[in-house]
Motif scaffolding. Sequence first.
Motif, PDB file in Angstrom:
ATOM      1  N   LEU A  86     -28.800  -7.117  10.367  1.00  0.00           N
ATOM      2  CA  LEU A  86     -29.684  -7.179   9.217  1.00  0.00           C
ATOM      3  C   LEU A  86     -30.788  -6.148   9.423  1.00  0.00           C
ATOM      4  O   LEU A  86     -31.543  -6.229  10.401  1.00  0.00           O
ATOM      5  CB  LEU A  86     -30.292  -8.580   9.058  1.00  0.00           C
ATOM      6  N   PHE A  87     -30.829  -5.160   8.517  1.00  0.00           N
ATOM      7  CA  PHE A  87     -31.830  -4.097   8.566  1.00  0.00           C
ATOM      8  C   PHE A  87     -32.778  -4.237   7.383  1.00  0.00           C
ATOM      9  O   PHE A  87     -32.371  -4.664   6.304  1.00  0.00           O
ATOM     10  CB  PHE A  87     -31.167  -2.713   8.434  1.00  0.00           C
ATOM     11  N   ASP A  88     -34.032  -3.793   7.583  1.00  0.00           N
ATOM     12  CA  ASP A  88     -34.929  -3.689   6.441  1.00  0.00           C
ATOM     13  C   ASP A  88     -34.715  -2.335   5.771  1.00  0.00           C
ATOM     14  O   ASP A  88     -33.880  -1.539   6.215  1.00  0.00           O
ATOM     15  CB  ASP A  88     -36.390  -3.940   6.822  1.00  0.00           C
ATOM     16  N   ALA A  89     -35.460  -2.058   4.720  1.00  0.00           N
ATOM     17  CA  ALA A  89     -35.259  -0.834   3.933  1.00  0.00           C
ATOM     18  C   ALA A  89     -35.527   0.439   4.721  1.00  0.00           C
ATOM     19  O   ALA A  89     -34.960   1.487   4.426  1.00  0.00           O
ATOM     20  CB  ALA A  89     -36.142  -0.867   2.683  1.00  0.00           C
ATOM     21  N   SER A  90     -36.362   0.361   5.737  1.00  0.00           N
ATOM     22  CA  SER A  90     -36.687   1.564   6.510  1.00  0.00           C
ATOM     23  C   SER A  90     -35.852   1.707   7.781  1.00  0.00           C
ATOM     24  O   SER A  90     -36.092   2.611   8.570  1.00  0.00           O
ATOM     25  CB  SER A  90     -38.182   1.582   6.853  1.00  0.00           C
ATOM     26  N   GLY A  91     -34.887   0.821   7.975  1.00  0.00           N
ATOM     27  CA  GLY A  91     -33.988   0.940   9.125  1.00  0.00           C
ATOM     28  C   GLY A  91     -34.367   0.116  10.333  1.00  0.00           C
ATOM     29  O   GLY A  91     -33.724   0.223  11.379  1.00  0.00           O
TER      30      GLY A  91
ATOM     31  N   SER B  16     -13.036   0.405   5.864  1.00  0.00           N
ATOM     32  CA  SER B  16     -12.192   0.024   6.998  1.00  0.00           C
ATOM     33  C   SER B  16     -11.820   1.222   7.840  1.00  0.00           C
ATOM     34  O   SER B  16     -11.676   2.332   7.332  1.00  0.00           O
ATOM     35  CB  SER B  16     -10.885  -0.609   6.498  1.00  0.00           C
ATOM     36  N   THR B  17     -11.635   0.948   9.121  1.00  0.00           N
ATOM     37  CA  THR B  17     -11.026   1.897  10.043  1.00  0.00           C
ATOM     38  C   THR B  17      -9.802   1.186  10.608  1.00  0.00           C
ATOM     39  O   THR B  17      -9.492   0.065  10.206  1.00  0.00           O
ATOM     40  CB  THR B  17     -11.985   2.289  11.188  1.00  0.00           C
ATOM     41  N   SER B  18      -9.135   1.803  11.557  1.00  0.00           N
ATOM     42  CA  SER B  18      -7.969   1.145  12.159  1.00  0.00           C
ATOM     43  C   SER B  18      -8.368  -0.019  13.066  1.00  0.00           C
ATOM     44  O   SER B  18      -7.543  -0.864  13.382  1.00  0.00           O
ATOM     45  CB  SER B  18      -7.144   2.160  12.960  1.00  0.00           C
ATOM     46  N   THR B  19      -9.642  -0.087  13.466  1.00  0.00           N
ATOM     47  CA  THR B  19     -10.057  -1.132  14.407  1.00  0.00           C
ATOM     48  C   THR B  19     -11.075  -2.128  13.857  1.00  0.00           C
ATOM     49  O   THR B  19     -11.305  -3.159  14.476  1.00  0.00           O
ATOM     50  CB  THR B  19     -10.643  -0.510  15.696  1.00  0.00           C
ATOM     51  N   TYR B  20     -11.708  -1.820  12.740  1.00  0.00           N
ATOM     52  CA  TYR B  20     -12.684  -2.761  12.187  1.00  0.00           C
ATOM     53  C   TYR B  20     -12.877  -2.521  10.694  1.00  0.00           C
ATOM     54  O   TYR B  20     -12.498  -1.497  10.154  1.00  0.00           O
ATOM     55  CB  TYR B  20     -14.038  -2.668  12.899  1.00  0.00           C
ATOM     56  N   LYS B  21     -13.503  -3.519  10.052  1.00  0.00           N
ATOM     57  CA  LYS B  21     -13.933  -3.392   8.661  1.00  0.00           C
ATOM     58  C   LYS B  21     -15.426  -3.711   8.618  1.00  0.00           C
ATOM     59  O   LYS B  21     -15.871  -4.679   9.249  1.00  0.00           O
ATOM     60  CB  LYS B  21     -13.177  -4.369   7.753  1.00  0.00           C
ATOM     61  N   LEU B  22     -16.176  -2.900   7.901  1.00  0.00           N
ATOM     62  CA  LEU B  22     -17.606  -3.111   7.718  1.00  0.00           C
ATOM     63  C   LEU B  22     -17.820  -3.668   6.315  1.00  0.00           C
ATOM     64  O   LEU B  22     -17.400  -3.054   5.338  1.00  0.00           O
ATOM     65  CB  LEU B  22     -18.358  -1.795   7.894  1.00  0.00           C
ATOM     66  N   HIS B  23     -18.443  -4.828   6.235  1.00  0.00           N
ATOM     67  CA  HIS B  23     -18.763  -5.483   4.960  1.00  0.00           C
ATOM     68  C   HIS B  23     -20.261  -5.302   4.740  1.00  0.00           C
ATOM     69  O   HIS B  23     -21.059  -5.504   5.659  1.00  0.00           O
ATOM     70  CB  HIS B  23     -18.433  -6.975   5.026  1.00  0.00           C
ATOM     71  N   TYR B  24     -20.651  -4.970   3.499  1.00  0.00           N
ATOM     72  CA  TYR B  24     -22.023  -4.538   3.246  1.00  0.00           C
ATOM     73  C   TYR B  24     -22.576  -5.161   1.975  1.00  0.00           C
ATOM     74  O   TYR B  24     -21.899  -5.236   0.956  1.00  0.00           O
ATOM     75  CB  TYR B  24     -22.021  -3.016   3.113  1.00  0.00           C
ATOM     76  N   PHE B  25     -23.828  -5.600   2.072  1.00  0.00           N
ATOM     77  CA  PHE B  25     -24.557  -6.069   0.897  1.00  0.00           C
ATOM     78  C   PHE B  25     -26.001  -5.613   1.035  1.00  0.00           C
ATOM     79  O   PHE B  25     -26.631  -5.804   2.079  1.00  0.00           O
ATOM     80  CB  PHE B  25     -24.511  -7.594   0.783  1.00  0.00           C
ATOM     81  N   GLU B  26     -26.527  -4.985  -0.029  1.00  0.00           N
ATOM     82  CA  GLU B  26     -27.913  -4.532  -0.032  1.00  0.00           C
ATOM     83  C   GLU B  26     -28.655  -5.207  -1.170  1.00  0.00           C
ATOM     84  O   GLU B  26     -28.175  -5.255  -2.303  1.00  0.00           O
ATOM     85  CB  GLU B  26     -27.986  -3.012  -0.195  1.00  0.00           C
ATOM     86  N   THR B  27     -29.830  -5.713  -0.863  1.00  0.00           N
ATOM     87  CA  THR B  27     -30.653  -6.374  -1.879  1.00  0.00           C
ATOM     88  C   THR B  27     -31.449  -5.325  -2.660  1.00  0.00           C
ATOM     89  O   THR B  27     -31.578  -4.188  -2.209  1.00  0.00           O
ATOM     90  CB  THR B  27     -31.649  -7.358  -1.221  1.00  0.00           C
ATOM     91  N   PRO B  28     -32.005  -5.692  -3.810  1.00  0.00           N
ATOM     92  CA  PRO B  28     -32.844  -4.747  -4.564  1.00  0.00           C
ATOM     93  C   PRO B  28     -34.052  -4.240  -3.770  1.00  0.00           C
ATOM     94  O   PRO B  28     -34.564  -3.163  -4.033  1.00  0.00           O
ATOM     95  CB  PRO B  28     -33.288  -5.559  -5.785  1.00  0.00           C
ATOM     96  N   THR B  29     -34.512  -5.008  -2.787  1.00  0.00           N
ATOM     97  CA  THR B  29     -35.655  -4.582  -1.970  1.00  0.00           C
ATOM     98  C   THR B  29     -35.231  -3.744  -0.767  1.00  0.00           C
ATOM     99  O   THR B  29     -36.080  -3.330   0.023  1.00  0.00           O
ATOM    100  CB  THR B  29     -36.462  -5.800  -1.469  1.00  0.00           C
ATOM    101  N   GLY B  30     -33.920  -3.508  -0.611  1.00  0.00           N
ATOM    102  CA  GLY B  30     -33.447  -2.636   0.457  1.00  0.00           C
ATOM    103  C   GLY B  30     -33.019  -3.320   1.733  1.00  0.00           C
ATOM    104  O   GLY B  30     -32.692  -2.639   2.716  1.00  0.00           O
ATOM    105  N   LEU B  31     -33.014  -4.646   1.777  1.00  0.00           N
ATOM    106  CA  LEU B  31     -32.463  -5.329   2.950  1.00  0.00           C
ATOM    107  C   LEU B  31     -30.973  -5.036   3.007  1.00  0.00           C
ATOM    108  O   LEU B  31     -30.287  -5.074   1.971  1.00  0.00           O
ATOM    109  CB  LEU B  31     -32.678  -6.840   2.865  1.00  0.00           C
ATOM    110  N   ARG B  32     -30.464  -4.749   4.189  1.00  0.00           N
ATOM    111  CA  ARG B  32     -29.048  -4.421   4.362  1.00  0.00           C
ATOM    112  C   ARG B  32     -28.391  -5.441   5.285  1.00  0.00           C
ATOM    113  O   ARG B  32     -28.761  -5.546   6.456  1.00  0.00           O
ATOM    114  CB  ARG B  32     -28.911  -3.013   4.920  1.00  0.00           C
TER     115      ARG B  32
END
Length: 144
Positions: free
Chosen positions: A10-15, A66-82
């Motif tokens: 979980l990242f904030d908008a600035s990383g 996806s890659t051959s070894t993993y899948k990255l699932h992503y959701f970003e909020t309007p405030t930039g939380l990732r």
Amino acid sequence: WAGMIYCFYLFDASGVLLYYEDWNRVYKPQSLQEEFKLLFGLLFSMKDTVVALSPKQPTEGLHCFSTSTYKLHYFETPTGLRFVLITDPSVPSLRECLKQIYTHIYVEHVVKNPAQKVGEPIVCTHFVHTINKYVRGLPYFLSG
């Protein structure tokens, strides 16, 4: 190991990394701090690339890749939380799960918690316990 959930970020908008947890991860990088920086940079670049290359007007942008070894699932909020989950490539989209983590776990245990300062690394034990219980309860957690 088909179907496993490996880790959550979980990242904030600035990383700034607000929370990280791993469960079934076999390979551990030499530097988690370096991994966090690389992942945030990748997300930042991928989000812009998805929008730039879209043949139609993008509505939501990056969901997963996806890659051959993993899948990255992503959701970003309007405030930039990732919110990010890394899983086995065979796991279907967990975007709705990430939305649930945001609305029912993050908002309840971080935003509404006066002891937890928003924008700082999450130390709230209720958040940690609840996210672990939720993720461990998903059908893909250990389905291997």
